[in-house]
Design an enzyme around this catalytic site. Structure first.
Site, PDB file in Angstrom:
ATOM      1  N   LYS A  22       0.842  -1.212   0.000  1.00 50.43           N
ATOM      2  CA  LYS A  22       0.000   0.000   0.000  1.00 50.43           C
ATOM      3  C   LYS A  22       0.872   1.256   0.000  1.00 50.43           C
ATOM      4  CE  LYS A  22      -1.741   1.587   3.998  1.00 50.43           C
ATOM      5  NZ  LYS A  22      -1.417   2.985   4.336  1.00 50.43           N
ATOM      6  N   ASN A  23       1.874   1.279   0.884  1.00 43.23           N
ATOM      7  CA  ASN A  23       2.665   2.499   1.060  1.00 43.23           C
ATOM      8  C   ASN A  23       3.690   2.736  -0.043  1.00 43.23           C
ATOM      9  OD1 ASN A  23       1.139   3.047   3.242  1.00 43.23           O
ATOM     10  ND2 ASN A  23       2.642   2.396   4.755  1.00 43.23           N
ATOM     11  N   ARG A  92      -4.931  10.508   4.213  1.00 44.84           N
ATOM     12  CA  ARG A  92      -3.908  11.553   4.337  1.00 44.84           C
ATOM     13  C   ARG A  92      -2.904  11.512   3.199  1.00 44.84           C
ATOM     14  NH1 ARG A  92      -3.164  13.640   8.718  1.00 44.84           N
ATOM     15  NH2 ARG A  92      -1.061  14.114   8.096  1.00 44.84           N
ATOM     16  N   CYS A 116      -5.080  12.742  12.880  1.00 47.08           N
ATOM     17  CA  CYS A 116      -5.704  11.426  12.733  1.00 47.08           C
ATOM     18  C   CYS A 116      -5.566  10.663  14.039  1.00 47.08           C
ATOM     19  CB  CYS A 116      -5.140  10.686  11.528  1.00 47.08           C
ATOM     20  SG  CYS A 116      -3.785   9.583  11.868  1.00 47.08           S
ATOM     21  N   ARG A 121       0.131  14.675  13.069  1.00 47.23           N
ATOM     22  CA  ARG A 121       0.656  14.423  11.704  1.00 47.23           C
ATOM     23  C   ARG A 121       0.640  15.676  10.821  1.00 47.23           C
ATOM     24  NH1 ARG A 121      -1.332   8.691   9.548  1.00 47.23           N
ATOM     25  NH2 ARG A 121       0.566   8.893   8.326  1.00 47.23           N
ATOM     26  N   PRO A 122       1.355  16.725  11.199  1.00 47.29           N
ATOM     27  CA  PRO A 122       1.408  17.925  10.360  1.00 47.29           C
ATOM     28  C   PRO A 122       2.127  17.641   9.042  1.00 47.29           C
ATOM     29  CG  PRO A 122       3.046  18.033  12.118  1.00 47.29           C
ATOM     30  CD  PRO A 122       2.243  16.785  12.363  1.00 47.29           C
ATOM     31  N   LEU A 125       6.776  19.996   6.956  1.00 43.49           N
ATOM     32  CA  LEU A 125       8.060  19.727   6.285  1.00 43.49           C
ATOM     33  C   LEU A 125       7.885  19.582   4.772  1.00 43.49           C
ATOM     34  CD1 LEU A 125       9.529  17.227   8.917  1.00 43.49           C
ATOM     35  CD2 LEU A 125       9.954  19.697   8.701  1.00 43.49           C
ATOM     36  N   ASP A 304       4.673   0.626  12.116  1.00 43.99           N
ATOM     37  CA  ASP A 304       3.492  -0.059  11.581  1.00 43.99           C
ATOM     38  C   ASP A 304       3.406  -1.518  12.014  1.00 43.99           C
ATOM     39  OD1 ASP A 304       3.554   1.727   8.381  1.00 43.99           O
ATOM     40  OD2 ASP A 304       2.966   2.336  10.394  1.00 43.99           O
ATOM     41  N   ILE A 326       7.523   7.306  17.090  1.00 46.84           N
ATOM     42  CA  ILE A 326       7.193   8.049  15.865  1.00 46.84           C
ATOM     43  C   ILE A 326       5.902   8.851  16.007  1.00 46.84           C
ATOM     44  CG2 ILE A 326       6.741   7.847  13.383  1.00 46.84           C
ATOM     45  CD1 ILE A 326       9.379   6.699  13.642  1.00 46.84           C
ATOM     46  N   ARG A 396      -8.500  -0.726   4.698  1.00 43.31           N
ATOM     47  CA  ARG A 396      -7.674   0.311   4.084  1.00 43.31           C
ATOM     48  C   ARG A 396      -6.282  -0.218   3.740  1.00 43.31           C
ATOM     49  NH1 ARG A 396      -6.725   5.104   7.373  1.00 43.31           N
ATOM     50  NH2 ARG A 396      -5.660   5.643   5.413  1.00 43.31           N
TER      51      ARG A 396
HETATM   52  C1  EPZ Z   1       4.180   6.996   6.377  1.00 34.99           C
HETATM   53  O1  EPZ Z   1       3.356   8.044   6.910  1.00 34.99           O
HETATM   54  C2  EPZ Z   1       3.272   5.781   6.236  1.00 34.99           C
HETATM   55  N1  EPZ Z   1       2.168   6.099   5.357  1.00 34.99           N
HETATM   56  C3  EPZ Z   1       2.743   5.389   7.616  1.00 34.99           C
HETATM   57  O2  EPZ Z   1       1.987   4.186   7.485  1.00 34.99           O
HETATM   58  C4  EPZ Z   1       3.914   5.096   8.534  1.00 34.99           C
HETATM   59  O3  EPZ Z   1       3.441   4.845   9.832  1.00 34.99           O
HETATM   60  C5  EPZ Z   1       4.855   6.314   8.585  1.00 34.99           C
HETATM   61  O4  EPZ Z   1       5.262   6.684   7.261  1.00 34.99           O
HETATM   62  C6  EPZ Z   1       6.112   6.053   9.402  1.00 34.99           C
HETATM   63  O5  EPZ Z   1       6.798   4.956   8.940  1.00 34.99           O
HETATM   64  C7  EPZ Z   1       2.375   6.070   4.006  1.00 34.99           C
HETATM   65  O6  EPZ Z   1       3.453   5.807   3.501  1.00 34.99           O
HETATM   66  C8  EPZ Z   1       1.196   6.386   3.141  1.00 34.99           C
HETATM   67  P1  EPZ Z   1       6.028  10.481   8.480  1.00 34.99           P
HETATM   68  P2  EPZ Z   1       3.864   9.573   6.919  1.00 34.99           P
HETATM   69  O7  EPZ Z   1       5.883  11.761   7.727  1.00 34.99           O
HETATM   70  O8  EPZ Z   1       4.778   9.793   5.776  1.00 34.99           O
HETATM   71  C9  EPZ Z   1       6.180  13.962  11.773  1.00 34.99           C
HETATM   72  C10 EPZ Z   1       0.193   2.695   7.813  1.00 34.99           C
HETATM   73  O9  EPZ Z   1      -0.195   2.128   8.856  1.00 34.99           O
HETATM   74  N2  EPZ Z   1       6.044  14.930  10.657  1.00 34.99           N
HETATM   75  O10 EPZ Z   1       7.223   9.653   8.207  1.00 34.99           O
HETATM   76  O11 EPZ Z   1       2.668  10.420   7.066  1.00 34.99           O
HETATM   77  C11 EPZ Z   1       4.922  13.104  11.967  1.00 34.99           C
HETATM   78  O12 EPZ Z   1       3.944  13.748  12.708  1.00 34.99           O
HETATM   79  C12 EPZ Z   1       0.597   4.181   7.855  1.00 34.99           C
HETATM   80  O13 EPZ Z   1       0.284   2.124   6.725  1.00 34.99           O
HETATM   81  C13 EPZ Z   1       6.072  16.292  10.909  1.00 34.99           C
HETATM   82  O14 EPZ Z   1       6.188  16.716  12.066  1.00 34.99           O
HETATM   83  O15 EPZ Z   1       4.706   9.613   8.268  1.00 34.99           O
HETATM   84  C14 EPZ Z   1       5.484  11.868  12.653  1.00 34.99           C
HETATM   85  O16 EPZ Z   1       5.570  12.080  14.013  1.00 34.99           O
HETATM   86  C15 EPZ Z   1       0.268   4.836   9.135  1.00 34.99           C
HETATM   87  N3  EPZ Z   1       5.954  17.150   9.864  1.00 34.99           N
HETATM   88  C16 EPZ Z   1       6.872  11.738  12.021  1.00 34.99           C
HETATM   89  O17 EPZ Z   1       7.175  13.013  11.456  1.00 34.99           O
HETATM   90  C17 EPZ Z   1       5.822  16.732   8.554  1.00 34.99           C
HETATM   91  O18 EPZ Z   1       5.701  17.547   7.636  1.00 34.99           O
HETATM   92  C18 EPZ Z   1       6.993  10.683  10.929  1.00 34.99           C
HETATM   93  O19 EPZ Z   1       5.906  10.813  10.043  1.00 34.99           O
HETATM   94  C19 EPZ Z   1       5.804  15.347   8.318  1.00 34.99           C
HETATM   95  C20 EPZ Z   1       5.933  14.461   9.383  1.00 34.99           C
END
Ligand code: EPZ
Length: 416
Positions: A22-23, A92, A116, A121-122, A125, A304, A326, A396
């Site tokens: 999926k990801n 998202r 969520c 999850r801002p 960045l 995950d 995370i 999902r």
């Molecule tokens: C990806 O989400 C995955 N989703 C998530 O899988 C996975 O849990 C996550 O990476 C971590 O491995 C997809 O690939 C579609 P991040 P993502 O940006 O990219 C903070 C599942 O179960 N952050 O790596 O949204 C954020 O809040 C899902 O399949 C900021 O602060 O995660 C978090 O604490 C759930 N500002 C950390 O970084 C930003 O602009 C890592 O989030 C972006 C992120």
């Protein structure tokens, strides 16, 4: 609303095939926006989030055809450069159209993803990186308005490792003027899969899979064909299930190299694991031992997989500490597992799980995708019947999970 009903206590036995990830599939579908030619993607999993992403791309003017896990996309003309609230609020990952739209069409209007179940999850960045590449971005009425006549290369150092942030900027940089360097980039295998597809489309990318990615922009990208990598989280979920229930399972169309941290922990719990090329075999004929896990960006232990390991530790020998680093709110499954008589104490971002003889079947509710997977595993090991509500969360991210578990001998069914 549909529910899953599980009769626990059956060891898993047999062979199943793992679906595409999926990801990986979600950003790969968005890559089609970067070219006017057609992009063929194979091994696309049949999941709710994929359907939502395809509808989103379609309403932008993308031509979409295909069947049987194969999708052909052609974004020759983009009539709508908008991702509406109604679609983004359910998924998202829709934020992943922002970089490609801006790079290709110079404009994008994307509903700002809200918080969520697992955290705030801002996307600051993503926005900061695109601004460094010359985009003008304003947030108005809940939407990100982004404009850029032509993006230019930049050196971007991520404060926090972000998976979709890395993917969004990598895609945007493929058509930017000059060279972009992404530092402290995410190293997840899904990023390598996306980079391979972009390179097949003519992009110039180096270092995907490391924490420094260099992208040299090109004037345009062309069509290509790409096959989605196996889903390492689906793979891990089935391996944890078999370690918890006991038994022996054989997984095909997967890749053990994507799961080192997870396989290490399963071996520590007592599972015997063999693998080669695209299969993994797991055998478990003892009571599992408790294992501590601490989530962190790849190649460390994936967030995950945290919830699934919590269920395993509920019936393991000993006490385990599970630390989530995370997401700030990813322990929602604890309350539901406690309804099944689990012995878990939460302190800040850690859960202390004391193994007990067995869980009790009960009525429980899924709160997010991976929490629902942990409840399925808990139901498979519990005494009696477990009824899981709100399983749309599961759909999902897991393709036909009850069909696959039934093929492994589980007593599981879905109510209409
Ligand atoms: C990806 O989400 C995955 N989703 C998530 O899988 C996975 O849990 C996550 O990476 C971590 O491995 C997809 O690939 C579609 P991040 P993502 O940006 O990219 C903070 C599942 O179960 N952050 O790596 O949204 C954020 O809040 C899902 O399949 C900021 O602060 O995660 C978090 O604490 C759930 N500002 C950390 O970084 C930003 O602009 C890592 O989030 C972006 C992120």
């Amino acid at each position: 609303m549909q529910k899953l009903i599980i009769q626990g206590g059956v060891p898993l036995h047999g062979e199943i095939s793992i679906s595409g990830a999926k990801n990986a599939a979600l950003p790969l579908l968005c890559a089609a926006l970067l070219t006017g030619e057609s992009l063929k993607i194979n091994n696309v999993p049949a999941l709710h989030d994929i359907t939502t992403m395809l509808s989103l791309l379609k309403q932008m003017g993308t031509d979409i055809s295909g069947s049987n896990n194969e999708v052909v996309l052609s974004a020759a003309t983009l009539s709508q450069l908008i991702a509406p609230y109604e679609m983004v609020k359910t998924m998202r990952a829709a934020i992943l159209v922002l970089g490609p739209l801006l790079a290709r069409a110079g404009e994008a209007e994307i509903s700002l993803p809200g918080g969520c179940a697992i955290g705030m999850r801002p996307v600051d960045l993503h926005i900061k990186g695109l601004q460094a590449m010359g985009a003008e971005i304003h947030i108005r009425h809940g939407y990100i308005h982004a404009v850029a006549k032509k993006l230019h290369g930049a050196r971007i150092v991520f404060d926090i490792v972000t998976v979709t942030g890395t993917e969004n900027l990598m895609m945007a940089a493929t058509l930017a003027e000059g060279t972009t360097i992404l530092e402290n980039a995410a190293r997840e295998p899904e990023i390598i899969d996306l980079a391979n597809c972009l390179k097949a489309m003519g992009a110039k990318i180096q270092g995907a899979g490391t924490d420094i990615i260099t992208i040299e922009g090109v004037p345009s990208l062309h069509g290509a064909e790409h096959t989605v990598m196996p889903d390492r989280i689906e793979t891990g979920t089935f391996l944890v299930a078999a370690t918890a229930t006991g038994g022996e399972i054989h997984l095909k169309n997967t890749d053990a190299h994507l799961l080192d941290a997870v396989l290490d922990k399963l071996t520590e719990a007592g599972a015997r694991i063999d693998s080669n090329g695209n299969w993994i075999n797991l055998k478990m004929n003892t009571k599992p031992k408790s294992v501590n896990v601490r989530t962190a960006p790849y190649p460390a232990f994936p967030t995950d997989m945290q919830a699934q390991f919590m269920s395993l530790n509920c019936i393991a020998d000993g006490t385990a500490i599970i630390t989530e680093t995370i997401f700030e709110n990813r322990l929602m499954h604890v309350q539901e597992l406690k309804r099944m008589n689990a012995s878990i104490e939460v302190e800040g971002n850690a859960a202390i799980v004391t193994g007990i003889a067995h869980l009790d079947g009960a009525n429980v509710m899924a709160t997010d995708l991976r929490a629902s997977a942990s409840l399925v595993i808990a139901g498979l090991i519990a005494q009696g019947e477990t009824v899981i509500d709100r399983i749309y969360h599961l759909d999902r991210g897991y393709e036909n999970i009850e069909g696959k578990l039934s093929a492994l001998g589980a007593q599981i069914r879905r109510t209409q």
